[in-house]
Design a protein around this motif. Structure first.
Motif, mmCIF file in Angstrom:
data_model
loop_
_atom_site.group_PDB
_atom_site.id
_atom_site.type_symbol
_atom_site.label_atom_id
_atom_site.label_comp_id
_atom_site.label_asym_id
_atom_site.label_seq_id
_atom_site.Cartn_x
_atom_site.Cartn_y
_atom_site.Cartn_z
ATOM 1 N N ASP B 223 -29.668 -28.611 -25.826
ATOM 2 C CA ASP B 223 -29.700 -28.729 -27.284
ATOM 3 C C ASP B 223 -29.973 -30.174 -27.677
ATOM 4 N N LEU B 224 -29.742 -31.067 -26.742
ATOM 5 C CA LEU B 224 -29.943 -32.498 -26.985
ATOM 6 C C LEU B 224 -30.144 -33.172 -25.633
ATOM 7 N N ILE B 225 -31.095 -34.101 -25.576
ATOM 8 C CA ILE B 225 -31.295 -34.870 -24.352
ATOM 9 C C ILE B 225 -30.952 -36.323 -24.648
ATOM 10 N N VAL B 226 -30.127 -36.905 -23.794
ATOM 11 C CA VAL B 226 -29.685 -38.280 -23.997
ATOM 12 C C VAL B 226 -30.194 -39.141 -22.847
ATOM 13 N N VAL B 227 -30.993 -40.158 -23.172
ATOM 14 C CA VAL B 227 -31.396 -41.127 -22.161
ATOM 15 C C VAL B 227 -30.374 -42.261 -22.216
ATOM 16 N N ASN B 228 -29.521 -42.271 -21.225
ATOM 17 C CA ASN B 228 -28.428 -43.247 -21.168
ATOM 18 C C ASN B 228 -28.932 -44.560 -20.545
ATOM 19 N N PHE B 258 -33.011 -21.968 -34.986
ATOM 20 C CA PHE B 258 -32.350 -22.752 -36.035
ATOM 21 C C PHE B 258 -32.120 -24.209 -35.640
ATOM 22 N N TRP B 259 -32.530 -24.583 -34.439
ATOM 23 C CA TRP B 259 -32.258 -25.949 -33.986
ATOM 24 C C TRP B 259 -33.384 -26.447 -33.102
ATOM 25 N N THR B 260 -33.932 -27.599 -33.430
ATOM 26 C CA THR B 260 -34.970 -28.194 -32.593
ATOM 27 C C THR B 260 -34.354 -29.322 -31.777
ATOM 28 N N PRO B 261 -34.287 -29.165 -30.474
ATOM 29 C CA PRO B 261 -33.683 -30.212 -29.639
ATOM 30 C C PRO B 261 -34.462 -31.521 -29.748
ATOM 31 N N THR B 262 -33.766 -32.626 -29.691
ATOM 32 C CA THR B 262 -34.427 -33.921 -29.727
ATOM 33 C C THR B 262 -33.954 -34.758 -28.550
ATOM 34 N N VAL B 263 -34.598 -35.901 -28.387
ATOM 35 C CA VAL B 263 -34.232 -36.828 -27.330
ATOM 36 C C VAL B 263 -33.765 -38.117 -27.992
ATOM 37 N N VAL B 264 -32.605 -38.608 -27.604
ATOM 38 C CA VAL B 264 -32.121 -39.883 -28.131
ATOM 39 C C VAL B 264 -31.772 -40.790 -26.956
ATOM 40 N N SER B 265 -31.819 -42.091 -27.199
ATOM 41 C CA SER B 265 -31.384 -43.008 -26.149
ATOM 42 C C SER B 265 -30.106 -43.701 -26.601
#
Lengths: 361, 361
Positions: B223-228, B258-265
């Protein structure tokens, strides 16, 4: 206590049918498949009996062991049927012998081809893949080919289960090369990959860098990716798509250490790239014929597939029986509803249901 | 006939334990988890009893329904533990309230956090994820946090099964936000995704356009990708990795409409990007709190998860019981071997085994 066991089939009926199958009689092969695919329990038992006789037959067993099984999957519109038509004819003409195959095994006059379909989604995609044999007119006319449209039974499990049994039956009848076609809906590809020696993903040239709804998990299953329709105006787009999938493969954990999947383009209409495609089949088959721990890779893979199939089928059928059982269906439904509402924890519902399961000594 | 049913737990023992859990007593919560995770059948029955009492308790039930569950997965070395440490503290400070949450529900003084681990691969990866609590020193010291290292029992099924029951138990004890950590080995992510409200994939900045062995199927679950680790020398690489995963997501079939996954760092060390990450949690939670067919999306998702869990667990346990049963283990082994050798077809083996299964009326 309700016994859930199957009635034993009349051994003579299944033996007679098996003998006809082993003689290569198409009508009796078709009938055997029909009983295997039937919903009627007595038919299923008869079908299992036919398969058992074929496995016990020395010649049937040898044919099954020599065969080659290829799964052909891809999104609707990728041209799978046309490709199978072209590939099938090329196979009958040129064979797909492995380099290590014994002399004479590849005798051109003995080449036979069966095409089976696993199509859980024909309702959705608006038509059965193979319901219409005219989609493979040349093969449909060829006495060396056996094309079997799959009945669309709605559930993947049902269709899959029978297809897994139909493959060795066709092989016992002398059809030494099987292509199993499936439309991509995720689950069906996994199922088909679990019943073939080689899994081929077919796609069409894409506009842009979209992978046309092909799930990444499916790319990972592929032993070979074929970009079809590389003809006319689409040649350049096909080349880009080859690169796109090459990149996708590169980002993927390889399925096997002994084989690196590649992407090739071809045109089922012009025939361009078809010989190279058959070369890939041969190369893969050669690798699968190599020994690994006392058996060939193909034998090992099939043995694992069979055991996995047994386990899956057993688990499925216990659940089906539970849901269908006169005594249990209401309890099963009640427990599921209570768990759905959150009144009962899954672990407690499971315990209560398992209390009712017994094993006869 | 062998009865496979579970012995009933002493209702008073489980009631007493449940009452202590509902009072938020950490030691009794820990003890309840231990019995749920135990291999001993009587322990498991006691654990199921505790959970049942918590579900029957009005307050326990309300707490479970209000909670938020986040799965945190990713390859070894992505910095999951450090990220959970930072996220956990940020949660305790700022909350992750949904926009639609009732007033007072987000009361900061009531925030409690549990961290659970599903780690089927600790043998392989050379150490349990959470076996060493010093990997989350701040949270380990905080009385508002409950960190539970998972015993490494070898099989994914065992660990998964108990974790699925441990989550509501922690919630009934007042821990309203749960993070479930898992190291990525494919199967475990799917299992964790099936027990949480939101599934987060954590990766580190990559050199080049490699997705670091993250399977495409796992990207599809996110549902969410996190670049740590987007700090110091890695800021530029992190930005490239955000783009790479953005592209991978773009090529992926969305999990939900109902939800578009995004990528955040972000950087768990410097704290950069952590507030934005919590905003993503809040946004997702808000969407999950919206109604769909009479219930909230979260309720619907959880109901489906529970029923799926029941079905999977039931099928698994029937197979386990078959393999373990004194009367059946040898027959089960024999059948599998015959199928492995190819002497017996899976369908026949299945029939023969099912003959021995009975349901008590």
């Amino acid at each position: 206590v309700t016994m859930l066991g199957a009635p034993r089939a009349s051994s003579s009926a299944s033996a007679a049918l098996a003998a006809a199958v082993l003689r290569g009689e198409r009508a009796q092969l078709a009938k055997s498949i029909t009983v295997i695919e039937s919903k009627r329990r007595d038919h299923q038992v008869l079908g299992a009996g036919v398969l058992a006789h074929c496995l016990q037959d020395r010649r049937g067993r040898a044919r099954i062991e020599r065969s080659f099984r290829v799964g052909v999957s891809g999104p609707p519109g990728a041209g799978k049927s046309t490709l199978i038509e072209t590939l099938g004819q090329a196979y009958l003409r040129d064979g797909v012998d492995s380099a290590t195959m014994a002399q004479g095994e590849g005798d051109a006059s003995r080449r036979r081809l069966s095409v089976l379909a696993v199509d859980p989604s024909s309702n959705r995609s608006g038509g059965s893949i193979l319901g219409d044999k005219t989609r493979m007119p040349e093969l449909a006319r060829d006495p060396r080919a056996f094309i079997r449209p799959s009945p669309s039974r709605g559930t993947l499990g049902g269709v899959t289960r029978s297809t897994q049994d139909v493959i060795p039956l066709c092989e016992a009848a002398g059809f030494d090369f099987t292509m199993v076609e499936t439309v991509g809906v995720g689950q069906s590809e996994t199922a088909v990959e679990g019943m073939v020696d080689m899994f081929v993903l077919v796609v069409s040239p894409a506009a842009g860098d979209e992978l046309q709804g092909v799930k990444k998990g499916v790319v990972e299953l592929a032993d070979l990716i074929v970009v079809n329709k590389a003809d006319g105006d689409f040649v350049a787009a096909a080349q880009r798509t080859v690169s796109d999938y090459g990149r996708a493969l590169h980002l993927t954990t390889p399925k096997n250490q002994f084989w690196t999947p590649t992407v090739v383009s071809c045109s089922a209409v012009t025939g361009d790239g078809i010989p190279a495609l058959l070369d890939q089949f041969r190369a893969f088959r050669t690798v699968m014929d190599e020994e690994e721990a006392g058996s060939t890779r193909k034998q090992n893979r099939r043995a694992q597939q069979r055991v996995r199939y047994l386990r899956t089928m057993f688990a499925d059928r216990v659940l089906d029986l539970l849901a269908d059982s006169q005594h249990f269906s209401s309890e099963w439904a009640e427990k599921q509803e209570a768990v759905h509402r959150g009144d009962l924890s899954p672990v407690e519902a499971c315990d209560q249901l398992l209390e009712r399961v017994q094993f006869a000594p």
